[in-house]
Enzyme design. Structure first.
Site, PDB file in Angstrom:
ATOM      1  N   GLU A  30      73.151  60.864  43.617  1.00 29.08           N
ATOM      2  CA  GLU A  30      72.617  62.195  43.918  1.00 29.08           C
ATOM      3  C   GLU A  30      71.614  62.113  45.068  1.00 29.08           C
ATOM      4  OE1 GLU A  30      70.143  65.679  41.482  1.00 29.08           O
ATOM      5  OE2 GLU A  30      70.203  63.621  40.741  1.00 29.08           O
ATOM      6  N   LYS A  80      76.635  71.465  42.195  1.00 27.69           N
ATOM      7  CA  LYS A  80      76.064  71.394  40.856  1.00 27.69           C
ATOM      8  C   LYS A  80      76.012  72.778  40.221  1.00 27.69           C
ATOM      9  CE  LYS A  80      72.302  69.247  38.256  1.00 27.69           C
ATOM     10  NZ  LYS A  80      70.999  68.548  38.327  1.00 27.69           N
ATOM     11  N   CYS A  88      73.598  64.374  37.764  1.00 29.65           N
ATOM     12  CA  CYS A  88      72.405  64.139  36.956  1.00 29.65           C
ATOM     13  C   CYS A  88      72.613  64.600  35.519  1.00 29.65           C
ATOM     14  CB  CYS A  88      71.188  64.806  37.603  1.00 29.65           C
ATOM     15  SG  CYS A  88      69.613  64.150  36.989  1.00 29.65           S
TER      16      CYS A  88
END
Length: 521
Positions: free
Chosen positions: A279, A342, A392
């Site tokens: 990320e 995301k 994440c």
């Protein structure tokens, strides 16, 4: 059992305040059971024993109000001990004064703990000692877990099911997911407390234990059958772990230059069929990168006939279209490049909740307001596999990953998690996140590869076992084989269609039935 017997069973109890210290100790132990500090492995039996302390206290509580207080103390302690490392992100890297950071962590734990306090009130109000108390407690506990994992965007970190990626209950995630597995663990914890009552009902006890044993054997057998299925051909992957210090990561000429150099050099080597960078490995927007940098480092993956592809975490967007936390994929001969944005954003870290702008202004966190993407985005197809990125803590939400399994022919064959939890230092958060990824592998029987900034960079197979990993807080490349999988687990089938609603409805129905039975007694 009639009302008089219930009252008699609870008369031999201690004052509720005597339980405060034991419950705080038990809460800390339940937090440790999710990833034991030495070695980072879960301890499944410690989780059950820790929760049984709360069950004992709640059983002996003189009133529903006292049970709620005890449940709140236990849950607040357990949750604060589980995600205490939020202090590091808010104070060390966010600049929030230490007292305020401590208060913020405790306030979050107390707020989330209130779900469990409410459910302990419900349990004490409508429970009857015996098997009814066991199933009612499991339903109440699961409702609290579901509420914590879904309301206000959800923060399910530390759900008790994660302590059971190993051990006898690890056969259940493929059927029931993490919350259903946690429900079984909660039922066992309460059953340990109820055993003296159950001794008065030996015939019922034996029959239920026999039924439970048969169900467990059936689940274990189907799990073994699934493991025996042939996988696909292995694919060589290279997972990059840059170990860029968080306080340097966004500093021009410091960690930013280090990241561009180190990840750029590794990408140019193209050491495997798929190269994955974590990320925000490239911490700048494409238009902010040095001229020609992105074209140069991705050239080995864009040329027709190349043997390698890449997935790289980086921010995308502009002031007009908004910004996103994204993963960009380059596949030989394919234009445009693959893109995953995301979906499940972190409150205060990636978006600012309404009315909380003042709180964010107190912290110096860059890139703090991203746009939310859609759920269920298509995987990247390469080398015969369907690689499904998640960023994440998106891998905490199995019900959202499950949306991709609605069509078995297009379902992911490999999960790819890219993370940067350097925000939390060299803490237990690294090991806890690894157990979360292992649970997703068990639920869907899919391998999960993890490329992280500081750890845990690892390859997890479809059985939830870590087959290769790097030491945390080191700068290195993990080269390993990963074998994709087809087929759908029972959990993948029902969660892709109905989400978590079956669990919600089952628990609510069980509570309603228990309330009706209590009124009859």
């Amino acid at each position: 059992m009639n009302a008089a017997a219930v009252t008699s069973a609870r008369q031999r109890s201690w004052p509720w305040w005597v339980w405060l210290l034991p419950l705080m100790v038990a809460g800390c132990l339940q937090a440790a059971s999710l990833a034991w500090p030495q070695g980072g492995q879960p301890v499944w039996w410690l989780q059950i024993l820790s929760l049984s302390v709360l069950c004992t206290a709640a059983q002996q509580a003189q009133s529903a109000k006292h049970a709620a207080w005890l449940g709140g103390v236990f849950a607040t302690t357990w949750l604060a001990a589980t995600f205490w490392w939020l202090f590091i992100s808010m104070h060390t890297y966010g600049g929030l004064p230490a007292p305020l950071a401590v208060i913020a962590v405790l306030a979050l734990a107390a707020f989330l703990g209130s779900y469990y306090a409410l459910m302990l009130w419900v349990w004490r109000r409508w429970s009857v000692p015996g098997w009814q108390a066991v199933w009612l407690f499991a339903a109440c506990w699961t409702l609290a877990e579901l509420a914590r994992g879904t309301l206000w965007t959800g923060f399910p970190w530390g759900a008790i099911g994660y302590a059971h990626v190993d051990g006898p209950l690890s056969v259940w995630p493929r059927w029931l997911g993490v919350y259903g597995t946690g429900a079984i663990a909660a039922a066992i914890a309460m059953a340990l407390v109820q055993v003296t009552v159950l001794a008065q009902r030996k015939k019922l006890s034996v029959s239920l234990l026999a039924a439970g044993a048969l169900l467990w054997l059936g689940a274990a057998w189907t799990q073994q059958q699934a493991k025996a299925l042939a996988g696909r051909d292995p694919v060589k992957v290279a997972l990059l772990q840059g170990n860029i210090a968080q306080d340097e990561k966004f500093v021009p000429g410091g960690g930013m230059a280090q990241a561009l150099q180190w990840y750029g050099e590794r990408l140019l080597e193209a050491p495997a069929a798929l190269v994955v960078a974590p990320e925000t490995a490239l911490p700048l927007l494409p238009q902010q990168l040095p001229n020609g940098y992105l074209e140069t480092v991705t050239a080995p993956y864009r040329q027709p006939g190349s043997a390698s592809a890449a997935l790289v975490g980086m921010p995308l967007g502009n002031e007009v279209q908004g910004y996103s936390n994204a993963v960009v994929g380059w596949i030989p001969g394919e234009v445009p490049e693959y893109r995953y944005d995301k979906h499940h954003l972190v409150p205060f870290g990636e978006f600012v909740p309404p009315l909380f702008q003042w709180f964010v202004r107190m912290m110096d966190i860059p890139l703090g307001d991203f746009a939310r993407a859609s759920v269920g985005q298509a995987p990247m197809v390469w080398h015969g596999e369907r690689w499904a990125p998640n960023i994440c803590y998106e891998d905490l939400f199995g019900e959202e990953l499950g949306v991709r399994f609605g069509d078995a022919s297009q379902a992911p064959t490999v999960f790819v998690n890219v993370s940067n939890i350097a925000w939390f230092g060299d803490s237990i958060a690294i090991d806890q996140h690894l157990q979360i990824s292992r649970m997703r592998a068990l639920e869907f029987e899919r391998p999960m590869i993890r490329a992280t900034n500081t750890g845990a960079t690892a390859v997890i197979d479809h059985r939830g076992a870590v087959t290769a990993s790097l030491p945390s807080m080191t700068q290195a490349v993990l080269l390993a084989d990963v074998q994709g999988r087809d087929g759908l687990t029972p959990f993948a089938r029902w969660v892709s269609q109905w989400g978590l609603w079956p669990l919600w409805l089952f628990c609510i129905a069980l509570i309603a039935w228990s309330a009706k039975q209590r009124k009859k007694s």
